[in-house]
Scaffold this motif. Structure first.
Motif: not given
Ligand SMILES: Nc1ncnc2c1ncn2[C@@H]1O[C@H](COP(=O)(O)O)[C@@H](O)[C@H]1O
Ligand SMILES: Nc1ncnc2c1ncn2[C@@H]1O[C@H](COP(=O)(O)O)[C@@H](O)[C@H]1O
Ligand SMILES: Nc1ncnc2c1ncn2[C@@H]1O[C@H](COP(=O)(O)O)[C@@H](O)[C@H]1O
Ligand SMILES: Nc1ncnc2c1ncn2[C@@H]1O[C@H](COP(=O)(O)O)[C@@H](O)[C@H]1O
Ligand SMILES: [Mg+2]
Ligand SMILES: [Mg+2]
Ligand SMILES: [Mg+2]
Ligand SMILES: [Mg+2]
Ligand SMILES: [Mg+2]
Ligand SMILES: [Mg+2]
Ligand SMILES: [Mg+2]
Ligand SMILES: [Mg+2]
Lengths: 208, 208, 208, 208, 208, 208, 208, 208
Positions: B76-77, B94-95, B187-190, B193-194
């Motif tokens: 869940a984001v 990314t997920v 801001d590191n959504g990446f 996600g990993v």
């Protein structure tokens, strides 16, 4: 003071003797008003208890009061938990000395939302809300979305690890996503109490 | 990569030509996996749309994907509003590329608690929660009190006035009053996600 | 707690009496779960040893535990040296109380790569890795390149000269060149332990 | 210069005309030494290529050199990846102009240890090692544990999110767990090159 | 150590017993080398004097040494005044243990230029110069303009008012207008000594 | 102004039209005094040259002056190099407008001590010294050891790498080892000029 | 000292014995000048009172003086209240030792403007004004608008909550809206006194 | 909004089209209330003027308003000069939209006390005072000593040199020597306006 407010002794850095003497002198000069001393050391608390039998001394909030003030209007002083209690008490005592009625509501942190929601109506009835919060200080934002009452946030230095001695909480209060929140310095329950009492007193005259 | 993860192109500071070429080369080398490019400029987004017809390009999250990944488990984001959407999207994409199913839940800020509470069960069903939040970042703390699911916070640089370009939000995430919250860079959504996909994939095998 | 986790007493700023009383009360209320107290002073450690004969007290990690938890899944808690040991221990004890099995691996700093490489397989077998590191905190990045397991970094305040009381290490963890690393506040072994145990427990159900 | 070193033009903030003129004048004044210009803008690079046919111009490192220097001793200039290449090149060119032989070794980041270990002997043979590293700058610490050669670290501003424009890397270099590492300002490949060349030249005389 | 350097005990945070035991054990294991302990408390200094009669103990530099090292090459350790003496001594002792000859030159601050100029030739004859300086740390820049020898700056925390505990001095060392200066962490005489000795030893072989 | 000083227009953020109009109006109101405009943009410089033929316009210091002031006493404005020239000029022009005679002495940096020592007597003859310095700002300290004249330091933002936009220089000026140095904000040649002129004028009356 | 100023002993970090000995030695060497010791500890104050009967010892300003100086010109040392008194005294004593007459004017804070305005003429008559101010340090700006006398601001660390140990006050002094204010480091009454005395002495010669 | 306040569009980062559409939609949904857009770009200002003929557009305060609100109570919005005007206007417009009457009083800086004192009675008559101040922000403290009305400070980013983009002013507001001052984020005229209007409206009901 020139602005019509009661006299206050800032206890930090003063000896117990100086504080007792200052309270006595100011009380004699203004017998009709309350006189407040804040930031008392353990020694100063003991000295006030012993040597000023008429004083109202609070070892948690570290305050002493001589005389009483007539109060008008109410200020809800809200906090998440017991670690913030000294600041809550300093604020509540200041509110009373500056002429409004404090209502302390603690144990309502954002990590236990149901307890906070259960107090919503009580909070919304106050003339002013003071939200005392340490760590990440999420409480003012959540309150700001629940009630439309004037809201003053007091960031506290309560926390663990790298919290910059309360600056994390302070930054949170001035970056809140809830509009119209104002704030004071870290742990400054006194400053928030002065501002809240001024607003509550004026508002309360309306209901007369 | 050596750790078994898909290949990624970090688009920031690269020309559209370099990005298109890198995506093509990596896709040919690993036709059975998805390949991801992040932090695309407007020009790079346009180049990918035009020259990589098979790519899945997202101008909001600023990503391009070639190929697909099998997914297992859900993430869940969650975010307060539309300003945080680019980070939400970078994370969700990314997920998926890293092998889990994202569930985007936006418009659930703490200043509108009823909307957040309405989504509580949906959030609690995920294998991992990623909380994306700017300004004072109260959202992760409130979520941490509502669900016991592993929770990763992504502070964002969204704000006004002095928010130190996201550091206010970052400080909030590591000083949360809700225990067990972990976080990544602003801001590191990446990165979130990993991490989320790794956890969700492993957790999901349990339910098979 | 509402999230299903065990109860915890944050010992910092509490008297030995308060801590002993809190542990007893919580243990009676939840006899089937473990109860944990952290950040104990020397006096509190002594009080727990003397007055809570059934407690498991760790003077290095500064924790006390009453009762035991069933564990599922493993968490490798990895560190460079003995200076980081208090944080390693706080983390490992938290992991166990929150229901997973800790595996402590110390003396594997990046300045002695051969010792770290010798432990690579043991680390890769864990369900989660917690990397505890002070000074420049290079360990999480090196580990992140060696294993694909979910990795939580705990920066510590261990260092000399100008290290900003752990902020150097913290900045390192969120700027790591190895993707997917998440982190917690400086010295927050407890927070990392809570997060790690949650992930390990869920992952381990898969292998049943 | 008074210290016996070659003359250098700091190109930042100077016009192409000023740079070309300065290089010419210094070369005429010291025809037997090399003259170096650093931090050239795109325009200055183009002007040097066009108007100084005898110059050695490097558009990546943003340098121009007129004349040659005799070299003695070697400096290994080591880095993780292509993003740090401009700093690597500025350093290598400075090393040569100041009289030593540079050996550039890139693509040896700590997240891919095997590539780094494969270059260990080549690095250990140099008279001085310069480790160029951005993000969390773990490379100098890992190198410091592998070789006993004098080691100068150059933190770079390469990174994403909140890295304080290279300060994260800088803090890492001065808090390294490997003893004897010295460092220069962020992105200061020039400064590291001057220091490295001085040391290498003096060391190399020993082997004659 | 793997890099061929002598063994060192970092005394900060260790008990006198631990330090005495460590020095003894390392000296027995390496009877042919010197063994060094740094950052000794008053108690540790006293314990070393009393229980290690063969040790060379320095209460100013807070070091203890067992055994001797053969030295090659010289290191000038230069400082403005007596406040910086502890750092000067830690550095000089480290230089000797790591195999080079220190030459201490104090009382040569920039506010008394004539004393500094009087020592110019002596400083220029060293193989390496270490400039130890607190407050605004102008000394390294002035030295850098006077001699062409490799120069390592050690900023110290010596100062008054707001000097950020040595960060003012540190910033000065990495922003010096004299090219080729490298530096170490605040008060890190040990680190500078290790680096200086490595360079001096190698340089000195040249003169044989 | 009320304090008897001339009128000044702060040009930053003002349009050329506004600046020209303001200068004209103030000059007409005070025809017997000089009027100064500072921080002029390129456009404002051009507008003043074209439309105020009687103005004294300096494109380096970015100032324009209408009218002249009688001067008394001298101010030595000293700097290391050409990069600091704009601040030197802003200061010198301000000194003259505020009624004292400036004496500009540039190219006397601490890395070339002989040039500085050659100007010592000329500097010592001034009534006030203003030391303009960027990077590590060692110049004020060296001057403070050479002359006993009142000394005002102006830190500048000139530098490379991480110099915090002049804060490194600023910190240096207030942590100087030479007693009695006072300073102004970064790049504030104007402020230093006002203070220096006030002191010089008063001092000079003594010699009449 | 070379600059013609009297000798000073910086007491911080020195033992009472060292201070007494230094004062005696310097007084014997320069019997015709005053000798000053600053930053005395309680023990050092007591030692000076007891063992230097001819000394003028001030336990508030923490100074001791042997001998007297001829004074010329006056320095008004102005402050808001008693908390700033130690800095006021350190400054005033320094002024006298360095040859000018101090005039202490306290209890004139900006929150009580009438008291400040009542002292306006007395302040304007001084040759130099030193404004000592903590907290938000508004006093120098208000004074700067009232008098045209050279004005040196001394920020103090007096305050509550998050005032960054005087940096708030310092920032205020260098960002003042009143032009021509110069300042010194936090709590540096000594530095301001040296500068003020130099200016006052020179100015006063004019009136002879 | 849920709290009974009018709807607001935060214009920063939105296109002119988005802003015009949002204003229209909200005005249609709430025809009886005023709708406000803030932080408009030049393009958005032009679009509102052209396409929303009924809107009240302010190019200085960068706001647009559709519809009108009934007002009750007054808010004095006070500032030193024209540089702070945009913030003054954003605040005044917000006050009116949120239901109170603003009274703008500019050109009353502390460096010209007589102009400020001349407005004292007018300011004291308001129900709330908002003090807008940049640079060292002395204005709120001076006002706080003159009137007993609730006082909200808005620090602004107006300044020169190193003012940390308004943080100097912000720190001043929370460290004021005048008790009871509350503050908002840098340049946040909107937030202060919301808070002020809430207080003024409630207070004004009293006088009916
Ligand atoms: N949005 C992002 N934020 C941070 N790191 C990223 C991002 N996207 C990619 N990366 C990292 O960048 C690496 C690729 O970098 P490059 O080789 O320069 O394209 C990947 O392996 C990721 O670790
Ligand atoms: N890339 C660089 N980084 C830092 N300093 C440099 C660099 N290149 C040149 N310099 C310094 O700048 C001086 C020349 O400056 P300038 O006279 O302005 O051209 C040289 O002597 C070097 O000390
Ligand atoms: N270069 C400068 N730096 C700082 N303050 C300045 C400068 N030039 C002018 N000022 C101040 O700005 C005031 C005029 O501002 P203004 O009315 O906006 O033109 C003057 O009275 C000076 O106090
Ligand atoms: N100038 C401003 N400064 C800070 N917050 C603002 C401002 N203007 C509007 N807001 C907030 O932004 C919200 C609307 O944001 P949005 O939905 O993005 O347009 C409003 O409810 C306000 O809380
Ligand atoms: Mg809280
Ligand atoms: Mg948010
Ligand atoms: Mg470590
Ligand atoms: Mg790197
Ligand atoms: Mg020094
Ligand atoms: Mg300079
Ligand atoms: Mg003050
Ligand atoms: Mg102002």
């Amino acid at each position: 003071a020139r602005t019509g407010d009661p006299e206050v002794v800032f206890g930090q850095g003063k000896t117990p003797d100086q504080i007792v003497a200052a309270l006595r002198a100011l009380h004699e000069a203004h017998p009709d008003r309350a006189v407040l001393a804040t930031r008392l050391s353990d020694e100063a608390v003991a000295a006030c208890v012993e040597r000023l039998p008429d004083a109202d001394v609070d070892p948690v909030g570290r305050t002493a009061v001589l005389g009483t003030a007539e109060t008008r209007g109410t200020v809800a002083v809200v906090a998440a938990g017991t670690s913030d209690l000294p600041v809550v008490r300093e604020c509540a005592t200041t509110v009373r000395v500056f002429g409004a009625e404090p209502d302390e509501i603690v144990d309502v942190g954002v990590a236990g939302l149901h307890r906070l929601l259960a107090q919503r109506d009580r909070i919304a009835e106050a003339d002013v809300v003071v939200a005392v919060a340490g760590m990440e200080a999420a409480l003012p934002s959540v309150l700001g979305g629940l009630v439309g009452v004037p809201l003053i946030a007091v960031p506290t230095s309560v926390g663990y690890g790298w919290n910059l001695e309360g600056v994390t909480a302070w930054l949170a209060t001035v970056n809140s996503c809830a509009p119209g929140i104002v704030s004071v310095n870290v742990d400054n329950g006194f400053g928030a109490g002065v501002a809240a009492a001024r607003i509550a007193r004026r508002t309360a005259q309306a209901r007369r």
